[in-house]
Design a protein around this motif. Sequence first.
Motif, short mmCIF file in Angstrom:
data_model
loop_
_atom_site.label_atom_id
_atom_site.label_comp_id
_atom_site.label_asym_id
_atom_site.label_seq_id
_atom_site.Cartn_x
_atom_site.Cartn_y
_atom_site.Cartn_z
N GLY A 31 3.05 9.89 -3.23
CA GLY A 31 2.94 9.04 -4.27
C GLY A 31 2.84 7.51 -4.07
O GLY A 31 3.26 6.70 -5.12
N CYS A 32 2.46 7.15 -2.89
CA CYS A 32 2.31 5.72 -2.53
C CYS A 32 1.11 5.13 -3.33
O CYS A 32 0.04 5.76 -3.81
CB CYS A 32 1.80 5.67 -1.04
N VAL A 33 0.96 3.75 -3.41
CA VAL A 33 -0.06 3.00 -4.28
C VAL A 33 -1.27 3.57 -3.64
O VAL A 33 -2.30 3.81 -4.25
CB VAL A 33 0.27 1.36 -3.82
N LYS A 92 0.04 13.36 -2.24
CA LYS A 92 0.21 13.21 -1.01
C LYS A 92 -0.81 12.01 -0.30
O LYS A 92 -2.01 11.77 -0.73
CB LYS A 92 -0.35 14.32 -0.05
N CYS A 93 0.09 11.10 0.51
CA CYS A 93 -0.60 9.80 1.14
C CYS A 93 -1.06 10.03 2.53
O CYS A 93 -0.36 10.94 3.12
CB CYS A 93 0.18 8.83 0.81
N SER A 94 -1.88 9.23 2.85
CA SER A 94 -2.35 9.39 4.45
C SER A 94 -0.98 9.23 5.27
O SER A 94 -1.33 9.50 6.40
CB SER A 94 -3.50 8.39 4.62
N CYS A 95 -0.14 8.36 4.75
CA CYS A 95 0.83 8.02 5.57
C CYS A 95 1.97 9.28 5.61
O CYS A 95 3.21 9.09 6.14
CB CYS A 95 1.84 6.71 5.05
N GLU A 96 1.72 10.45 4.99
CA GLU A 96 2.43 11.51 4.75
C GLU A 96 3.46 11.39 3.92
O GLU A 96 4.35 12.41 3.65
CB GLU A 96 3.21 11.86 6.34
N ALA A 120 0.77 -1.24 0.08
CA ALA A 120 0.12 -0.04 0.06
C ALA A 120 1.05 1.47 -0.24
O ALA A 120 0.34 2.28 -0.59
CB ALA A 120 -1.02 0.00 1.31
N HIS A 121 2.04 1.12 0.62
CA HIS A 121 2.76 2.43 0.80
C HIS A 121 4.32 2.14 0.06
O HIS A 121 5.02 3.16 0.47
CB HIS A 121 2.98 2.80 2.33
N LYS A 122 4.23 1.41 -0.84
CA LYS A 122 5.18 1.43 -1.90
C LYS A 122 5.00 2.69 -2.67
O LYS A 122 3.87 3.03 -3.07
CB LYS A 122 5.14 0.27 -2.73
ZN LIG Z 1 1.59 5.97 1.76
#
Ligand SMILES: [Zn+2]
Length: 393
Positions: free
Chosen positions: A258-260, A251-255, A241-243
Amino acid sequence: MKNQKQQDQLQMKISNRQLVLNQIKSSDNVSRASLAKELKMSPTSMTRICGDLSDLGFIKESQGDSKGVGRKALLLERNPHAFYSLGILVRLDFISFLVMDYKEQILAIKKWMLPVAGSPEEVAELIKDCFDKCRSEIPEIMDRVKAAGVSFPGVVSEDGRRIIRSRFTGWEETDFQELLRKKTGLYICLENDVKASVLEEYFHFPELQVNRLAFLSLSIDVGAAFMNEGRIIGGACGEIAHKILVYGGRKCSCEKSGCVSAYLSVQEILNQAEEAGGRCNDLTDLAAAYDRKEPWAQELMTRLGGYTALLIQDMMVWNNPEIILLGGRTVRDLPMLLDEALKRQDILNQDLLKETIICESKNTGNESMLGAAYLAMEYYEKIRLNQLREMEL
Ligand SMILES: [Zn+2]
Protein backbone atom coordinates in the motif's frame (compact mmCIF):
# COMPACT_ATOMS: atom_id res chain seq x y z
CA MET A 1 45.94 32.44 16.81
CA LYS A 2 43.92 35.60 16.82
CA ASN A 3 41.69 36.49 19.72
CA GLN A 4 37.93 36.09 19.72
CA LYS A 5 37.28 39.74 18.89
CA GLN A 6 39.47 39.63 15.79
CA GLN A 7 37.83 36.34 14.74
CA ASP A 8 34.40 37.94 15.07
CA GLN A 9 35.53 40.92 13.00
CA LEU A 10 36.78 38.62 10.26
CA GLN A 11 33.51 36.71 10.27
CA MET A 12 31.67 40.02 9.97
CA LYS A 13 33.85 40.99 6.99
CA ILE A 14 33.06 37.73 5.24
CA SER A 15 29.33 38.08 5.92
CA ASN A 16 29.40 41.63 4.54
CA ARG A 17 31.07 40.45 1.35
CA GLN A 18 28.45 37.74 0.97
CA LEU A 19 25.73 40.34 1.53
CA VAL A 20 27.09 42.68 -1.14
CA LEU A 21 27.63 39.78 -3.55
CA ASN A 22 24.05 38.59 -3.04
CA GLN A 23 22.80 42.09 -3.71
CA ILE A 24 24.78 42.35 -6.95
CA LYS A 25 23.52 38.91 -7.96
CA SER A 26 19.91 39.93 -7.43
CA SER A 27 20.25 43.19 -9.36
CA ASP A 28 23.10 43.17 -11.84
CA ASN A 29 24.27 46.59 -13.05
CA VAL A 30 24.08 48.46 -9.83
CA SER A 31 26.24 51.38 -8.78
CA ARG A 32 28.45 51.33 -5.73
CA ALA A 33 26.62 54.33 -4.29
CA SER A 34 23.21 52.70 -4.52
CA LEU A 35 24.60 49.48 -3.02
CA ALA A 36 26.02 51.42 -0.06
CA LYS A 37 22.67 53.12 0.41
CA GLU A 38 20.62 49.93 0.15
CA LEU A 39 22.84 47.96 2.52
CA LYS A 40 23.43 50.92 4.85
CA MET A 41 27.22 50.72 4.55
CA SER A 42 29.69 53.56 4.23
CA PRO A 43 31.02 54.40 0.74
CA THR A 44 34.56 53.62 1.99
CA SER A 45 33.74 50.12 3.16
CA MET A 46 31.70 49.51 0.01
CA THR A 47 34.74 50.42 -2.11
CA ARG A 48 36.90 48.02 -0.10
CA ILE A 49 34.38 45.17 -0.29
CA CYS A 50 33.85 45.61 -4.04
CA GLY A 51 37.63 45.64 -4.46
CA ASP A 52 37.86 42.26 -2.70
CA LEU A 53 35.02 40.79 -4.76
CA SER A 54 36.64 42.02 -7.92
CA ASP A 55 40.02 40.54 -6.83
CA LEU A 56 38.23 37.22 -6.44
CA GLY A 57 37.00 37.65 -10.02
CA PHE A 58 33.33 37.49 -8.99
CA ILE A 59 32.34 40.94 -10.17
CA LYS A 60 33.41 43.44 -12.79
CA GLU A 61 32.80 47.08 -13.46
CA SER A 62 31.20 48.30 -16.62
CA GLN A 63 30.42 51.72 -18.01
CA GLY A 64 26.71 52.35 -17.66
CA ASP A 65 25.05 53.54 -20.85
CA SER A 66 23.61 56.78 -19.56
CA LYS A 67 22.17 58.86 -22.33
CA GLY A 68 22.52 62.22 -20.63
CA VAL A 69 25.58 64.41 -20.55
CA GLY A 70 28.22 64.16 -17.87
CA ARG A 71 30.11 61.38 -16.23
CA LYS A 72 28.73 57.90 -16.66
CA ALA A 73 28.31 55.91 -13.48
CA LEU A 74 30.41 52.79 -13.08
CA LEU A 75 28.11 49.87 -12.66
CA LEU A 76 28.85 46.55 -11.01
CA GLU A 77 27.79 43.23 -12.38
CA ARG A 78 28.66 39.59 -12.00
CA ASN A 79 31.49 38.40 -14.14
CA PRO A 80 29.85 35.52 -16.08
CA HIS A 81 33.22 33.82 -16.50
CA ALA A 82 34.27 34.07 -12.83
CA PHE A 83 33.86 30.30 -12.71
CA TYR A 84 31.42 27.74 -14.03
CA SER A 85 29.48 25.20 -12.04
CA LEU A 86 28.34 21.76 -12.98
CA GLY A 87 25.04 20.13 -12.09
CA ILE A 88 25.14 16.34 -12.20
CA LEU A 89 22.03 14.20 -12.24
CA VAL A 90 22.44 10.54 -11.34
CA ARG A 91 19.64 8.16 -12.33
CA LEU A 92 19.34 4.38 -12.67
CA ASP A 93 19.82 4.41 -16.42
CA PHE A 94 21.70 7.61 -17.16
CA ILE A 95 24.03 10.33 -15.95
CA SER A 96 23.61 13.87 -17.20
CA PHE A 97 25.58 17.09 -16.84
CA LEU A 98 24.61 20.72 -17.07
CA VAL A 99 27.22 23.49 -17.09
CA MET A 100 26.20 26.97 -15.98
CA ASP A 101 28.21 30.19 -15.98
CA TYR A 102 28.31 32.61 -13.06
CA LYS A 103 25.40 34.55 -14.52
CA GLU A 104 23.34 31.37 -14.50
CA GLN A 105 23.32 30.90 -18.26
CA ILE A 106 23.28 27.27 -19.38
CA LEU A 107 26.37 26.58 -21.50
CA ALA A 108 26.10 22.87 -22.13
CA ILE A 109 23.94 19.85 -21.39
CA LYS A 110 25.18 16.29 -21.90
CA LYS A 111 23.56 12.95 -21.26
CA TRP A 112 24.98 9.43 -21.26
CA MET A 113 22.65 6.45 -21.26
CA LEU A 114 24.33 3.83 -19.10
CA PRO A 115 23.39 1.53 -16.27
CA VAL A 116 24.28 3.25 -13.01
CA ALA A 117 24.88 0.52 -10.49
CA GLY A 118 27.57 -0.69 -8.17
CA SER A 119 29.60 0.57 -5.27
CA PRO A 120 30.13 4.27 -4.54
CA GLU A 121 33.65 3.84 -5.93
CA GLU A 122 32.28 2.44 -9.22
CA VAL A 123 29.64 5.13 -9.62
CA ALA A 124 32.21 7.84 -8.85
CA GLU A 125 34.38 6.29 -11.57
CA LEU A 126 31.45 6.45 -14.05
CA ILE A 127 30.96 10.15 -13.25
CA LYS A 128 34.66 10.76 -13.67
CA ASP A 129 34.58 9.06 -17.12
CA CYS A 130 31.71 11.35 -18.19
CA PHE A 131 33.63 14.35 -16.83
CA ASP A 132 36.75 13.36 -18.79
CA LYS A 133 34.72 12.90 -22.00
CA CYS A 134 33.22 16.35 -21.52
CA ARG A 135 36.65 17.85 -20.92
CA SER A 136 37.96 16.48 -24.19
CA GLU A 137 34.85 17.61 -26.13
CA ILE A 138 34.42 21.11 -24.73
CA PRO A 139 37.68 21.97 -22.95
CA GLU A 140 37.11 25.74 -23.17
CA ILE A 141 34.00 25.36 -21.02
CA MET A 142 35.05 22.52 -18.74
CA ASP A 143 38.34 24.11 -17.78
CA ARG A 144 36.42 26.86 -16.00
CA VAL A 145 34.30 24.44 -13.95
CA LYS A 146 35.35 24.64 -10.31
CA ALA A 147 32.51 22.99 -8.44
CA ALA A 148 29.83 20.38 -9.02
CA GLY A 149 26.53 19.71 -7.33
CA VAL A 150 25.22 16.17 -7.49
CA SER A 151 21.50 15.63 -7.54
CA PHE A 152 20.97 12.20 -6.09
CA PRO A 153 17.90 10.05 -5.37
CA GLY A 154 18.16 9.24 -1.68
CA VAL A 155 18.56 10.81 1.73
CA VAL A 156 21.47 13.24 1.77
CA SER A 157 23.04 14.68 4.92
CA GLU A 158 22.22 18.32 5.64
CA ASP A 159 25.84 19.39 5.13
CA GLY A 160 25.77 17.97 1.58
CA ARG A 161 28.59 15.49 2.20
CA ARG A 162 27.10 12.08 2.71
CA ILE A 163 24.47 9.84 1.16
CA ILE A 164 22.78 8.64 4.32
CA ARG A 165 20.61 6.08 2.58
CA SER A 166 19.58 5.38 -0.98
CA ARG A 167 17.15 2.63 -1.88
CA PHE A 168 18.13 3.10 -5.49
CA THR A 169 21.83 2.27 -5.04
CA GLY A 170 21.56 0.40 -1.76
CA TRP A 171 24.21 2.65 -0.20
CA GLU A 172 24.29 3.71 3.41
CA GLU A 173 26.42 6.35 5.12
CA THR A 174 28.64 7.05 2.13
CA ASP A 175 31.01 10.01 2.03
CA PHE A 176 30.40 10.55 -1.67
CA GLN A 177 31.62 14.15 -1.54
CA GLU A 178 35.15 13.17 -0.63
CA LEU A 179 35.18 10.29 -3.10
CA LEU A 180 34.10 12.44 -6.02
CA ARG A 181 36.38 15.29 -5.01
CA LYS A 182 39.35 12.92 -5.23
CA LYS A 183 38.27 11.59 -8.64
CA THR A 184 37.46 14.89 -10.33
CA GLY A 185 39.45 17.50 -8.43
CA LEU A 186 36.27 19.60 -8.18
CA TYR A 187 34.59 20.97 -5.07
CA ILE A 188 31.53 18.77 -4.60
CA CYS A 189 28.23 19.14 -2.79
CA LEU A 190 25.36 16.67 -2.76
CA GLU A 191 21.64 17.15 -2.60
CA ASN A 192 18.57 14.98 -2.87
CA ASP A 193 17.12 15.25 -6.40
CA VAL A 194 13.69 16.56 -5.39
CA LYS A 195 15.21 19.13 -3.03
CA ALA A 196 17.55 20.29 -5.80
CA SER A 197 14.51 20.74 -8.08
CA VAL A 198 12.60 22.94 -5.69
CA LEU A 199 15.69 25.05 -5.00
CA GLU A 200 16.06 25.80 -8.70
CA GLU A 201 12.44 26.88 -9.03
CA TYR A 202 12.67 29.03 -5.91
CA PHE A 203 15.76 30.91 -7.09
CA HIS A 204 14.65 31.18 -10.68
CA PHE A 205 11.10 32.44 -10.29
CA PRO A 206 10.55 35.44 -7.98
CA GLU A 207 6.82 34.64 -7.76
CA LEU A 208 7.75 31.40 -5.99
CA GLN A 209 9.80 33.15 -3.30
CA VAL A 210 7.18 32.72 -0.60
CA ASN A 211 7.77 31.82 3.04
CA ARG A 212 6.73 28.21 2.66
CA LEU A 213 7.08 26.46 -0.68
CA ALA A 214 6.63 22.74 -1.29
CA PHE A 215 7.23 20.44 -4.22
CA LEU A 216 5.69 17.08 -5.01
CA SER A 217 7.66 15.15 -7.57
CA LEU A 218 5.98 12.29 -9.43
CA SER A 219 8.40 10.41 -11.59
CA ILE A 220 10.19 7.04 -11.57
CA ASP A 221 9.48 7.38 -7.86
CA VAL A 222 7.65 9.84 -5.65
CA GLY A 223 9.26 12.42 -3.38
CA ALA A 224 8.53 15.75 -1.78
CA ALA A 225 10.54 18.73 -0.63
CA PHE A 226 9.76 21.68 1.63
CA MET A 227 11.33 25.12 1.86
CA ASN A 228 10.95 27.52 4.75
CA GLU A 229 12.07 31.12 4.19
CA GLY A 230 14.44 30.23 1.40
CA ARG A 231 16.02 27.23 3.12
CA ILE A 232 15.41 23.60 2.27
CA ILE A 233 14.27 21.41 5.15
CA GLY A 234 17.02 18.82 4.97
CA GLY A 235 17.55 15.18 5.79
CA ALA A 236 14.81 12.63 5.29
CA CYS A 237 12.01 15.22 5.28
CA GLY A 238 9.86 14.57 2.20
CA GLU A 239 10.68 10.86 1.82
CA ILE A 240 7.10 9.89 1.12
CA ALA A 241 7.54 7.10 -1.44
CA HIS A 242 7.02 4.36 1.13
CA LYS A 243 4.48 6.05 3.30
CA ILE A 244 1.37 3.85 3.43
CA LEU A 245 -1.32 5.35 1.24
CA VAL A 246 -3.78 2.43 1.19
CA TYR A 247 -3.80 0.14 4.21
CA GLY A 248 -3.41 -3.44 3.01
CA GLY A 249 -3.07 -2.20 -0.58
CA ARG A 250 -0.86 -3.10 -3.52
CA LYS A 251 2.42 -4.88 -2.90
CA CYS A 252 5.36 -2.48 -3.13
CA SER A 253 8.92 -3.07 -4.33
CA CYS A 254 10.01 -2.50 -0.72
CA GLU A 255 7.99 -5.60 0.32
CA LYS A 256 5.43 -3.59 2.28
CA SER A 257 1.88 -3.10 1.04
CA GLY A 258 0.00 0.00 0.00
CA CYS A 259 2.97 2.43 -0.30
CA VAL A 260 2.68 5.64 -2.31
CA SER A 261 5.22 4.17 -4.70
CA ALA A 262 2.99 1.15 -5.34
CA TYR A 263 0.38 3.47 -6.88
CA LEU A 264 2.12 6.53 -8.25
CA SER A 265 5.57 5.51 -9.52
CA VAL A 266 5.74 5.42 -13.34
CA GLN A 267 6.05 1.64 -13.47
CA GLU A 268 3.13 1.06 -11.12
CA ILE A 269 0.91 3.47 -13.07
CA LEU A 270 1.65 1.41 -16.18
CA ASN A 271 0.98 -1.82 -14.27
CA GLN A 272 -2.38 -0.49 -13.09
CA ALA A 273 -3.24 0.53 -16.66
CA GLU A 274 -2.55 -3.01 -17.81
CA GLU A 275 -4.60 -4.48 -14.94
CA ALA A 276 -7.46 -2.20 -15.99
CA GLY A 277 -7.34 -3.72 -19.47
CA GLY A 278 -5.37 -1.03 -21.28
CA ARG A 279 -1.99 -1.56 -22.86
CA CYS A 280 0.40 1.31 -22.44
CA ASN A 281 4.05 1.37 -23.37
CA ASP A 282 4.48 4.67 -21.66
CA LEU A 283 2.53 7.40 -19.90
CA THR A 284 1.71 9.27 -23.11
CA ASP A 285 -0.27 6.19 -24.28
CA LEU A 286 -2.31 6.47 -21.10
CA ALA A 287 -2.82 10.20 -21.68
CA ALA A 288 -4.05 9.46 -25.21
CA ALA A 289 -6.50 6.79 -23.96
CA TYR A 290 -7.83 9.26 -21.39
CA ASP A 291 -8.27 11.90 -24.09
CA ARG A 292 -10.15 9.36 -26.22
CA LYS A 293 -12.41 8.97 -23.16
CA GLU A 294 -11.76 5.25 -22.84
CA PRO A 295 -13.60 4.29 -19.62
CA TRP A 296 -10.75 2.29 -18.05
CA ALA A 297 -8.34 5.22 -18.56
CA GLN A 298 -10.83 7.73 -17.17
CA GLU A 299 -11.50 5.54 -14.14
CA LEU A 300 -7.77 5.00 -13.52
CA MET A 301 -6.94 8.70 -13.80
CA THR A 302 -9.75 9.58 -11.39
CA ARG A 303 -8.31 7.12 -8.89
CA LEU A 304 -4.71 8.35 -9.36
CA GLY A 305 -5.97 11.93 -9.03
CA GLY A 306 -7.53 10.96 -5.70
CA TYR A 307 -4.24 9.47 -4.46
CA THR A 308 -2.37 12.59 -5.57
CA ALA A 309 -4.91 14.75 -3.73
CA LEU A 310 -4.31 12.69 -0.57
CA LEU A 311 -0.57 13.40 -0.80
CA ILE A 312 -1.21 17.10 -1.36
CA GLN A 313 -3.53 17.07 1.65
CA ASP A 314 -0.73 15.60 3.79
CA MET A 315 1.62 18.34 2.67
CA MET A 316 -1.01 20.99 3.36
CA VAL A 317 -1.81 19.91 6.90
CA TRP A 318 1.76 19.37 8.03
CA ASN A 319 3.40 22.49 6.68
CA ASN A 320 0.58 24.61 5.22
CA PRO A 321 2.69 25.92 2.32
CA GLU A 322 1.57 28.99 0.38
CA ILE A 323 2.36 27.12 -2.83
CA ILE A 324 2.66 23.43 -3.64
CA LEU A 325 4.27 22.68 -7.01
CA LEU A 326 3.69 19.42 -8.81
CA GLY A 327 6.50 18.34 -11.07
CA GLY A 328 8.34 15.40 -12.56
CA ARG A 329 7.95 13.26 -15.65
CA THR A 330 4.50 11.91 -14.69
CA VAL A 331 3.06 15.39 -14.29
CA ARG A 332 4.50 16.44 -17.66
CA ASP A 333 3.24 13.35 -19.51
CA LEU A 334 -0.12 13.17 -17.73
CA PRO A 335 -1.28 16.79 -17.37
CA MET A 336 -4.80 15.51 -16.56
CA LEU A 337 -3.47 14.03 -13.30
CA LEU A 338 -3.28 17.49 -11.72
CA ASP A 339 -6.76 18.35 -13.08
CA GLU A 340 -8.15 15.16 -11.59
CA ALA A 341 -6.45 15.87 -8.25
CA LEU A 342 -7.82 19.41 -8.15
CA LYS A 343 -11.36 18.09 -8.71
CA ARG A 344 -11.10 16.41 -5.31
CA GLN A 345 -12.14 19.39 -3.24
CA ASP A 346 -13.64 16.93 -0.73
CA ILE A 347 -10.00 16.09 0.09
CA LEU A 348 -8.29 19.41 -0.59
CA ASN A 349 -10.69 21.79 1.07
CA GLN A 350 -9.21 22.32 4.54
CA ASP A 351 -11.07 25.24 6.01
CA LEU A 352 -8.80 25.60 9.06
CA LEU A 353 -5.73 26.17 6.89
CA LYS A 354 -4.47 29.18 5.02
CA GLU A 355 -5.22 28.76 1.36
CA THR A 356 -2.62 26.87 -0.65
CA ILE A 357 -2.03 27.44 -4.35
CA ILE A 358 -1.54 24.11 -6.10
CA CYS A 359 -0.02 24.33 -9.55
CA GLU A 360 2.26 22.65 -12.03
CA SER A 361 5.94 23.37 -11.55
CA LYS A 362 7.56 25.60 -14.14
CA ASN A 363 10.22 23.01 -14.77
CA THR A 364 11.64 22.06 -18.11
CA GLY A 365 13.16 18.74 -17.13
CA ASN A 366 16.50 20.30 -16.22
CA GLU A 367 15.51 21.68 -12.83
CA SER A 368 17.21 19.02 -10.77
CA MET A 369 20.57 19.63 -12.51
CA LEU A 370 20.11 23.38 -12.42
CA GLY A 371 19.38 23.25 -8.69
CA ALA A 372 22.51 21.19 -8.14
CA ALA A 373 24.54 23.67 -10.20
CA TYR A 374 23.18 26.56 -8.09
CA LEU A 375 24.20 24.75 -4.93
CA ALA A 376 27.68 24.18 -6.34
CA MET A 377 27.92 27.87 -7.22
CA GLU A 378 26.99 28.95 -3.69
CA TYR A 379 29.31 26.36 -2.21
CA TYR A 380 32.33 27.49 -4.20
CA GLU A 381 31.52 31.15 -3.51
CA LYS A 382 31.62 30.42 0.22
CA ILE A 383 34.93 28.61 -0.09
CA ARG A 384 36.47 31.54 -1.95
CA LEU A 385 35.06 34.12 0.46
CA ASN A 386 36.47 32.15 3.37
CA GLN A 387 39.86 32.22 1.70
CA LEU A 388 39.78 35.94 2.47
CA ARG A 389 39.95 34.87 6.09
CA GLU A 390 43.07 32.79 5.51
CA MET A 391 44.68 35.70 3.72
CA GLU A 392 44.19 37.83 6.83
CA LEU A 393 45.29 35.27 9.40
ZN1 LIG B 1 7.18 0.65 -0.36
